[in-house]
Design a protein around this motif. Structure first.
Motif, PDB file in Angstrom:
ATOM      1  N   CYS A 150       0.830  -1.212   0.000  1.00 12.24           N
ATOM      2  CA  CYS A 150       0.000   0.000   0.000  1.00 12.24           C
ATOM      3  C   CYS A 150       0.863   1.261   0.000  1.00 12.24           C
ATOM      4  O   CYS A 150       0.633   2.191  -0.788  1.00 12.24           O
ATOM      5  N   TRP A 157       2.484   6.155  -7.145  1.00 11.25           N
ATOM      6  CA  TRP A 157       1.378   6.862  -7.810  1.00 11.25           C
ATOM      7  C   TRP A 157       1.545   8.373  -7.733  1.00 11.25           C
ATOM      8  O   TRP A 157       1.185   9.078  -8.679  1.00 11.25           O
ATOM      9  N   LEU A 168      -5.832  11.195 -10.636  1.00 10.73           N
ATOM     10  CA  LEU A 168      -7.102  10.649 -10.151  1.00 10.73           C
ATOM     11  C   LEU A 168      -8.082  10.364 -11.278  1.00 10.73           C
ATOM     12  O   LEU A 168      -9.232  10.015 -11.023  1.00 10.73           O
ATOM     13  N   LYS A 185      -4.512   1.581 -10.391  1.00 12.40           N
ATOM     14  CA  LYS A 185      -4.128   2.796  -9.671  1.00 12.40           C
ATOM     15  C   LYS A 185      -5.272   3.323  -8.818  1.00 12.40           C
ATOM     16  O   LYS A 185      -5.124   3.571  -7.614  1.00 12.40           O
ATOM     17  N   LEU A 186      -6.457   3.480  -9.434  1.00 13.88           N
ATOM     18  CA  LEU A 186      -7.593   4.050  -8.711  1.00 13.88           C
ATOM     19  C   LEU A 186      -8.135   3.077  -7.665  1.00 13.88           C
ATOM     20  O   LEU A 186      -8.570   3.494  -6.586  1.00 13.88           O
ATOM     21  N   GLY A 187      -8.102   1.776  -7.978  1.00 15.23           N
ATOM     22  CA  GLY A 187      -8.542   0.793  -6.987  1.00 15.23           C
ATOM     23  C   GLY A 187      -7.659   0.806  -5.757  1.00 15.23           C
ATOM     24  O   GLY A 187      -8.140   0.728  -4.620  1.00 15.23           O
ATOM     25  N   LEU A 189      -5.932   3.401  -4.688  1.00 11.60           N
ATOM     26  CA  LEU A 189      -6.168   4.643  -3.951  1.00 11.60           C
ATOM     27  C   LEU A 189      -7.461   4.598  -3.147  1.00 11.60           C
ATOM     28  O   LEU A 189      -7.517   5.022  -1.990  1.00 11.60           O
ATOM     29  N   LEU A 190      -8.526   4.084  -3.777  1.00 11.02           N
ATOM     30  CA  LEU A 190      -9.819   4.029  -3.096  1.00 11.02           C
ATOM     31  C   LEU A 190      -9.791   3.126  -1.869  1.00 11.02           C
ATOM     32  O   LEU A 190     -10.466   3.374  -0.873  1.00 11.02           O
ATOM     33  N   SER A 191      -9.001   2.056  -1.960  1.00 10.66           N
ATOM     34  CA  SER A 191      -8.990   1.070  -0.875  1.00 10.66           C
ATOM     35  C   SER A 191      -7.820   1.245   0.075  1.00 10.66           C
ATOM     36  O   SER A 191      -7.682   0.465   1.027  1.00 10.66           O
ATOM     37  N   THR A 335     -13.752  -4.326   1.192  1.00 16.38           N
ATOM     38  CA  THR A 335     -12.306  -4.264   1.383  1.00 16.38           C
ATOM     39  C   THR A 335     -11.655  -5.613   1.082  1.00 16.38           C
ATOM     40  O   THR A 335     -10.568  -5.680   0.503  1.00 16.38           O
ATOM     41  N   PHE A 338     -10.886  -6.158  -2.702  1.00  9.26           N
ATOM     42  CA  PHE A 338      -9.896  -5.340  -3.395  1.00  9.26           C
ATOM     43  C   PHE A 338      -8.562  -6.042  -3.634  1.00  9.26           C
ATOM     44  O   PHE A 338      -7.970  -5.874  -4.714  1.00  9.26           O
TER      45      PHE A 338
END
Length: 373
Positions: A150, A157, A168, A185-187, A189-191, A335, A338
């Motif tokens: 993470c 990123w 984003l 990338k977005l997955g 960041l979101l998680s 969660t 992911f």
């Protein structure tokens, strides 16, 4: 090699090697968020009972189970909060054999090992990878790996403040490789926050001692006292229900959730309790009672524990999403999905890169051969 390039290599190959394991633990963890409800639905014959008046004394339940198991007494008794739920008695550590009893009639409903239920099998895979203590340690170490992935992913990123909006965005037109990268990338960041919490709490559940010592150092809290040692076994032990009544008086207002029966003569009875305000679904308040004298050896109210101990009680509820009710439990399920998504998108990115590198290498060789001729 630059630091960023080195970090990319570490992130890539750590994801490829540990990512499959994280995908498995994530997916199994998502199932276990509602594991109790699922297990009660799938095997109601041993998990559900019909409430009919008064409950039989717990001492009688222990006697019945001991007879049912050929004279071997249970090690732990679990008392669910639901009135229509069966009592659960553990015959071996980690619930390797569980016996279920109707609390109203005292009848044995059945016995099973983890492998005899879907939820039990999923839990063994999630917690121990079917490899006992070694698998348990591997799962805990994977929690640290998740934290590292993470944080390294966040560094890789980061586009800078001026290009934050671009970092984003899902770029268009959508093309397979570009869309796969943006989804990864977005997955991530979101998680990110939720995966960090999951990895941290998972590692703390497997390796509690170093985490608690760290929290004690940071908060300045004193270490926990050692549990009471076994004393001399003088005479016959007092009835179990009388000892539990003593524990109730020691922590009034707390519900008994688990009872650890003495494993040796002179060992105290350990009663685990939960106050309504406790965040842990099973409670972390504990009463130790001398089985022969009925004296309370220690009563620990989790709500009044030092800050380090109270923070440690948050590991399990944070890990399973039980702190905020249904909404946070559903978030915990999401969660858990992911890591699998990040592993597969990362795998396809790596595959595309290796294929492109192989194609470039082949083209370079062909060009060199052509020039040679």
């Amino acid at each position: 090699m630059t630091f960023r390039r080195l970090l990319f290599q570490v992130h890539l190959y750590a994801g490829l090697t540990v990512g499959a394991l994280l995908a498995v633990t994530g997916l199994t963890g998502a199932v276990l968020v509602f594991g109790e409800e699922l297990d009660r639905h799938l095997q109601p014959e041993v998990r559900r009972v019909e409430p009919t008046g008064e409950r039989v004394p717990l001492a009688r339940v222990v006697e019945v189970v001991t007879e049912h198991q050929g004279g071997t007494p249970p090690r732990q008794l679990r008392i669910p909060e639901q009135p229509d739920a069966a009592l659960e008695l553990w015959m071996k550590p980690h619930g390797a054999l569980k016996v279920y009893v109707d609390p109203y009639s005292g009848a044995v409903l059945g016995a099973r090992t983890p492998g005899q239920s879907l939820v039990g099998t999923v839990r063994e895979l999630h917690v121990r990878l079917f490899a006992d203590e070694l698998g348990h340690a591997v799962v805990g170490t994977a929690g640290f790996a998740l934290i590292a992935l993470c944080l390294s992913g966040l560094v890789l990123w980061w586009p800078g403040r001026r290009k934050l909006a671009q970092g984003l965005a899902l770029r268009r037109p959508l093309r397979w490789r570009r869309a796969n990268y943006d989804l990864h990338k977005l997955g991530g960041l979101l998680s990110l926050i939720f995966l960090l919490v999951s990895g941290l709490t998972g590692a703390a559940l497997v390796f509690p001692a170093p985490f608690e010592r760290t929290l004690q150092f940071v908060t300045g809290a004193a270490p926990r006292s050692a549990p009471p040692k076994p004393g001399p076994a003088t005479g016959e032990p007092l009835p179990l229900d009388a000892l539990l009544a003593t524990a109730d008086q020691a922590l009034p207002g707390a519900r008994t959730t688990r009872v650890d029966l003495p494993a040796s003569p002179g060992a105290p009875l350990r009663v685990r309790k939960r106050f309504p305000e406790e965040p842990h679904p099973n409670g972390m308040s504990v009463v130790h009672v001398d089985c022969h004298t009925g004296a309370v050896l220690r009563a620990e109210n989790a709500l009044e524990a030092p800050l380090a101990a109270r923070l440690m009680t948050l590991r399990f509820p944070l890990h399973i999403g039980s702190l905020g009710g249904l909404a946070t439990r559903l978030l915990a399920v999401l969660t858990g999905l992911f890591p699998a998504g990040l592993f597969f998108t990362g795998f396809f990115l790596w595959r595309a890169r290796t294929r492109a590198a192989a194609a470039n290498s082949l083209a370079g060789r062909a060009h060199a051969l052509a020039r040679g001729h």
